[in-house]
Each structure stands twice: as C-alpha cells, then as structure tokens.
Design a protein around this motif. Structure first.
Motif, PDB file in Angstrom:
ATOM      1  N   SER A   5     -64.065  22.172 -40.568  1.00 48.22           N
ATOM      2  CA  SER A   5     -64.758  23.033 -39.434  1.00 48.22           C
ATOM      3  C   SER A   5     -66.193  23.019 -39.483  1.00 48.22           C
ATOM      4  O   SER A   5     -66.686  24.298 -39.445  1.00 48.22           O
ATOM      5  CB  SER A   5     -63.970  24.301 -39.693  1.00 48.22           C
ATOM      6  N   ASN A   6     -66.837  22.141 -39.757  1.00 58.41           N
ATOM      7  CA  ASN A   6     -68.237  22.339 -39.768  1.00 58.41           C
ATOM      8  C   ASN A   6     -68.867  21.837 -38.276  1.00 58.41           C
ATOM      9  O   ASN A   6     -69.061  20.781 -37.959  1.00 58.41           O
ATOM     10  CB  ASN A   6     -68.906  21.264 -40.525  1.00 58.41           C
ATOM     11  N   SER A   7     -69.207  22.863 -37.578  1.00 57.22           N
ATOM     12  CA  SER A   7     -69.532  22.576 -36.227  1.00 57.22           C
ATOM     13  C   SER A   7     -70.755  21.707 -36.000  1.00 57.22           C
ATOM     14  O   SER A   7     -71.082  21.101 -35.078  1.00 57.22           O
ATOM     15  CB  SER A   7     -69.565  24.146 -35.302  1.00 57.22           C
ATOM     16  N   LYS A   8     -72.012  22.174 -36.781  1.00 62.48           N
ATOM     17  CA  LYS A   8     -72.978  21.406 -36.777  1.00 62.48           C
ATOM     18  C   LYS A   8     -73.025  19.691 -36.938  1.00 62.48           C
ATOM     19  O   LYS A   8     -73.578  18.989 -36.319  1.00 62.48           O
ATOM     20  CB  LYS A   8     -74.328  21.875 -37.711  1.00 62.48           C
ATOM     21  N   LEU A   9     -72.171  19.426 -37.771  1.00 62.15           N
ATOM     22  CA  LEU A   9     -71.844  18.133 -37.942  1.00 62.15           C
ATOM     23  C   LEU A   9     -71.129  17.555 -36.849  1.00 62.15           C
ATOM     24  O   LEU A   9     -71.004  16.400 -36.254  1.00 62.15           O
ATOM     25  CB  LEU A   9     -70.957  17.695 -39.353  1.00 62.15           C
TER      26      LEU A   9
END
Length: 617
Positions: free
Chosen positions: A141-145
């Motif tokens: 859940s890493n939106s930036k990646l």
C-alpha cells in the motif's frame, strides 16, 4: 573532463577508505546520501547521477547489505535506462530478483524491468511485467510507488487501444498523485485523451480543464500546446453527441496552440491546429479565412490528416462557388484515401504471410523434435533390451520375454502417436499459397469487396488449421467453419467452376458434438480436385446430422465417381491420404473411451458420396 573524473575517483576512493572505520549506521547514512544525490541529479546531469549511484552500489557491496545493494541497483538501472544502457540495467535488476527482498524493493525492481521493455517498445512484455509490479506493490500500500506503475499500465493500454483498461488504471493513479502535481498533469492529459477517444465529453472537459490549470501554473508549454490542440479539436468536432460544439472556442484554442508550437519551434506539428482553425472558419461560413489556414496546414500534414485538409478545402471552395478547385481537391482526397486503403490492405496481406511463414517454420521445428523423440525412443528401447538380457539372463528368459513384449507394445503405440502428430502437421492444405496469390491479385485490381471477403476466409482457415492441428477432436462448429472457408478459397482457385452447400441439421449441437480433427477436409479436397474435374455446374454438398446418438458427416458431389484414369489414381491416393485417415481412426478407436469411427464410400455414375460416422464421445 579528465580532471573532473580524476577528482570524482579520488573522492570515491577516499570515501571507501573512510567507511571502513565507521559504524554500520554511519555507513548506511553515507550510502543513502549517495542515493539521494543520484536522484537529485537525474534531471540535471546524468553522468553525475550515474557516479553517485555507482558509488552507492560499491559501498553497499563493502558492507554486505542486500537491501541497500538492491536499492542501489534500482537507482543505477534508472540512470542506465535514461542513457539507453538497457542490457546492463536488465542484468542489475535480474540480480535483485535472485534475492529475498522487501516487497516494495521487489516491486520497484519489476517496475524498472517493465520500463526497459517499454523503451524497447515491446509493449505486451512491458505490460505483463508492470502488472506483476502492481500486484507486488499493492501488498504494501505504498501510493507513491504504485502511482507510476498504474500510470504506465494505463499508458500502454492506451497505445494498444485497450481504452477500457487504460481508463481503469489511470483513474486508479489519479487520486494517488496528489503529492506530485507534475505527475498529476501527465495523468490528466493521458486520461483526457482516452475520454475523448471514447466520446465521454463531460469527463473529457472536466479532466482537460484541470490539466490546463496545472500546465499554466507550472508553465509547461509542451503540455499546454497538446491541451490547446485537444480542446480546439474537441470544440470543432461535428459529432452528433457532442453537446459542446463551439467554433469560436475552437479557433481561440487552435491559435493558442499554434503560437506555442511556433515558440517551441515545433513547426512539423502545426498541421492539426491549422486544420482545426480552418475547419471552424469553414463551419462559420468564413470561407476565404478558412482557405488561408487550410493552405497553411497542407504542407505540414500527412496521411489521414491530409485527407481531412483536402476535404475541408473542397468544401471551402464550394462555399465561394469555385467548383473547379473544389473538384481538384475532391480528386486529391479520393486518390489519397485509395492510397491509404491500398497500403493498409498490403500491410494486412504481408502480416498474414509473415504469420503463415512463421507457423510453417515452427511446424518444421516440431517435425525435427518429433524425429528426435522417435530416435530417442529407439535408443532407449535398445538399451533396455541390453540391460534386461544382462541382468536377468537365462534364468528369467520367459519373464523377460513377456516383459519385453509388453514394453515393445507400449513403445509402438507411442511411436504411432508421434508419427500421427508428424503426419498431421503435413495435412495443412497446399493450395493456400495459390489462394494468397489470387487475393493479392484482387488487391492490386482494387477489388476491395472480394479481397476483404477472401482475406477473411483465408485467416479463418489458417487459424483453425494451426490452432486445432494438435487436438484429437474438434467441434462441429469449428469443422463447419474450416470446410466453408476451404471451399470458398477453392472456388477462388477454380474460378467459381462449382457451387457448394454446408448444412448442420437441428439434431446436432454444433458447440458440443465433436469429430476427429481435420478428418473431413481430405474428402472435400478430393471432391474438388478429382470428383469435379472437367465437370460443368459441379456441386458439393456437406451435411452434418445425427441418428441414434451417432454423428454423421456426408460429403457428396455430382462428379464422375471413382472412374478415373489409371495415372490419376496416385493423385487420388495422395489427396485422400486414406492410409493416414484409417490409421488415425484406428488409433482413436483404440485410445479414446466411448469413441468409434467409420468411413463408407459409395461411388456411382452420378457422383460419389462419402459418409463418416462417429459414436458420441
């Protein structure tokens, strides 16, 4: 420059010597700082960015930290991708995948591997890798990646005209891009283009107007040029379901796009905005002004856009009653359209030919592989016999004999199956190259209707023969389609010297009733080449029907039966491939549970009727 690299090397050597005396936390901080410096230099100086990434990689190797080394490999691969060092970048990333790493590192590695394929324009492979990356990064859940991966998946689907998938992933990426407005601008521009392609005008308007605000905020002139161009096209399109038709706005945005393109020296791309402006003036009835802009668009337009310019010029000259020039541009438009259509037809024929040749080469490879398997089976059999004779000797002669006979029977059955596969690859019709030549003749004669119809039959037959040749059974529907396509192409080769009918009675379930693959085609081929030879008004009737749970296929012609000359008997045998078909049926009767097939042939003076019968499988 040499002095600059000497300084960099000295700094690197000094840092490596210093790092040996430092604690692990200090060493990690230095590596992270080098990675940050490399990222900072990415948009400014690729050589400096590469230097710091390489430095971080070497320092990570010194402290034996797999996670830091993987991060350094990812950053170094990113720089190499920009420098087009794809092979070296791929090697670094493949090294990452051999280790057990945190999911976000694994996801970034897959993302960069996908980017390599994207730059190589292998979009199908890139898409597959990006989807793996997205699946991995969704777990953390890493939106930036994740936003970059979703954006690239959407972009590739847009390139491949999969607009539904493109919309899904770009709409997923948009809310994740709040932290980076430049990235959000890119997503908005791509998404607006896709909405426009799907004629979702309300979504297009709201999306592109937000993109316009961001582009003006960051003074992104290239983005503004594309946005103004799209808005100009949007407001000038005469679509029935476009509620936002506004020729004045189209002219305003078109002129803005022209101004920016001239400022950026993008002279080669002025054709579209000039055409949009000219089209809008045409619709406003200002014909002379329209002609001025359309004349400017003409030398900067190619292909389909040029045909639009010709059509707009034709209508403009009609508006001022200059019908002589209107006719000239109408003729130019028709000539260009025909040229485009011919090029597309030739491209399609070339694509089909290339595919057929590729499949033919693969068949030859399969034949060689099958022969190798047969040789391996023979060698294995010989070795087994030798081992049995030495190991058991005379004491177990009887037991050895029966065991060997049982083994030999199984080997013979395997050999028959392999030989059947080898022969089946040779059952593909030999008339296909003649049919392709005839289709090309229709294309050169500009007979679009016939060339399109026969190309469709050709492609269906190729697909069915190549896709089904490895299956023992096929559905009645597929067999019927193959026979109809084959007969249509034979009509082409035989100059329509015969007619045919292919019927399926209501007692047959086309999708679930099956029969052996490719078994009907040789009988139909024989009817065409031999049964109807030198026969006027020839007719072939193929019928599928069921009686008492038995499936029947009847192939009937009104030719001369089997009363052929002796020198044609070999041709009949070759065309019918009777021994192969009988062997195929015998093997299926033996190996397929519940299946029983038979052939009956009834020649007469008025023609020949072949009936194939199969018990329900």
């Amino acid at each position: 420059m040499r002095f600059f690299y000497t300084i960099l090397f000295s700094l690197l050597l000094g840092n490596i010597l210093t790092i040996c005396a430092q604690s692990n936390s200090e060493k990690i901080d230095i590596i992270e700082q080098n990675l940050k410096s490399s990222k900072d230099f990415m948009q400014k100086n690729l050589d400096s960015s590469f230097f710091y990434a390489n430095r971080a990689q070497l320092l990570s190797q010194k402290i034996d930290n797999d996670t830091l080394l993987a991060k350094a490999n990812i950053q170094k691969s990113s720089v190499l991708i920009f420098k087009k060092g794809f092979n070296e970048a791929d090697s670094l990333l493949q090294g990452n995948l051999t280790k057990r790493l945190p999911l976000h590192i694994e996801g970034q590695t897959l993302h960069n591997l996908g980017t390599i394929q994207y730059y190589k324009q292998d979009f199908e492979k890139a898409l597959d890798i990006y989807l793996q990356a997205a699946k991995t990064m969704e777990k953390v859940s890493n939106s930036k990646l994740l936003v970059n991966t979703y954006t690239n998946i959407g972009t590739i689907n847009s390139i491949l005209k999969n607009f539904k998938n493109a919309t899904t992933y770009l709409e997923r990426a948009l809310p994740l891009s709040e932290f980076n407005e430049i990235l959000r601008l890119q997503i908005l521009v791509n998404l607006s283009n896709i909405y426009k392609e799907q004629k979702l005008y309300k979504k297009f308007s709201s999306t592109i107007l937000e993109a316009e605000q961001l582009a003006e905020k960051y003074k992104s002139k290239r983005s503004l040029s594309a946005i103004y161009n799209n808005l100009s096209t949007h407001y000038s399109e005469d679509a029935l379901n476009n509620p936002e038709l506004d020729y004045d706005l189209s002219i305003t945005y078109g002129k803005k796009s022209v101004a920016i393109k001239k400022e950026l020296n993008l002279i080669h791309s002025l054709g579209l905005p000039y055409n949009n402006i000219g089209h809008s003036y045409l619709r406003k009835g200002q014909y002379q002004t329209a002609i001025k802009y359309l004349d400017s668009a003409l030398p900067k337009s190619q292909g389909l856009l040029k045909s639009y310019v010709y059509n707009n010029l034709k209508e403009s000259y009609e508006g001022i009653n200059n019908f002589k020039k209107a006719i000239i541009y109408a003729d130019l438009k028709d000539q260009l359209k025909d040229s485009i259509n011919n090029a597309q037809q030739k491209e399609k024929v070339a694509e089909l030919t290339e595919k057929f040749e590729s499949e033919k080469k693969q068949q030859q490879i399969d034949i060689l592989d099958t022969k190798t398997e047969l040789q391996a089976l023979t060698i294995s059999q010989q070795k087994y016999l030798l081992i049995v004779l030495i190991a058991f000797g005379l004491l177990f002669l009887i037991l050895g004999y029966f065991g060997f006979q049982n083994y030999k029977t199984k080997q013979q059955l395997n050999t028959v199956l392999l030989q059947q596969k080898l022969r089946k690859t040779q059952l593909n019709p030999h008339f296909l190259f003649n049919a392709l030549q005839s289709i090309q003749n229709f294309i050169y004669k500009n007979d679009k209707e016939k060339s399109s119809s026969y190309l469709s039959s050709y492609s269906k037959l190729i697909r069915l023969v190549l896709e089904k040749s490895d299956d023992n059974f096929t559905s009645v529907a597929d067999d019927q389609l193959a026979i109809e396509s084959y007969l249509k192409l034979q009509q082409l080769n035989q100059n329509d010297s015969f007619s045919y009918t292919v019927t399926v009675e209501n007692t047959v379930d086309e999708d679930f009733d099956t029969l052996p693959t490719l078994i009907t085609q040789p009988f139909v081929e024989n009817a065409v080449l031999h049964g109807l030879k030198n026969v006027t008004n020839g007719n072939i009737a193929v019928s599928y029907y069921k009686e008492n749970a038995m499936l029947f296929v009847s192939i009937k012609d009104n030719g001369k039966g089997f009363e052929v000359k002796s020198e044609e008997s070999k041709k009949l045998h070759k065309s019918m491939s009777m021994n192969i078909i009988k062997e195929q049926l015998e093997n299926l009767n033996r190996t397929s549970k519940g299946f029983n097939g038979d052939i009956s042939i009834h020649p007469s003076q008025s023609g020949t009727k072949v009936t194939l019968s199969f018990a329900s499988k």
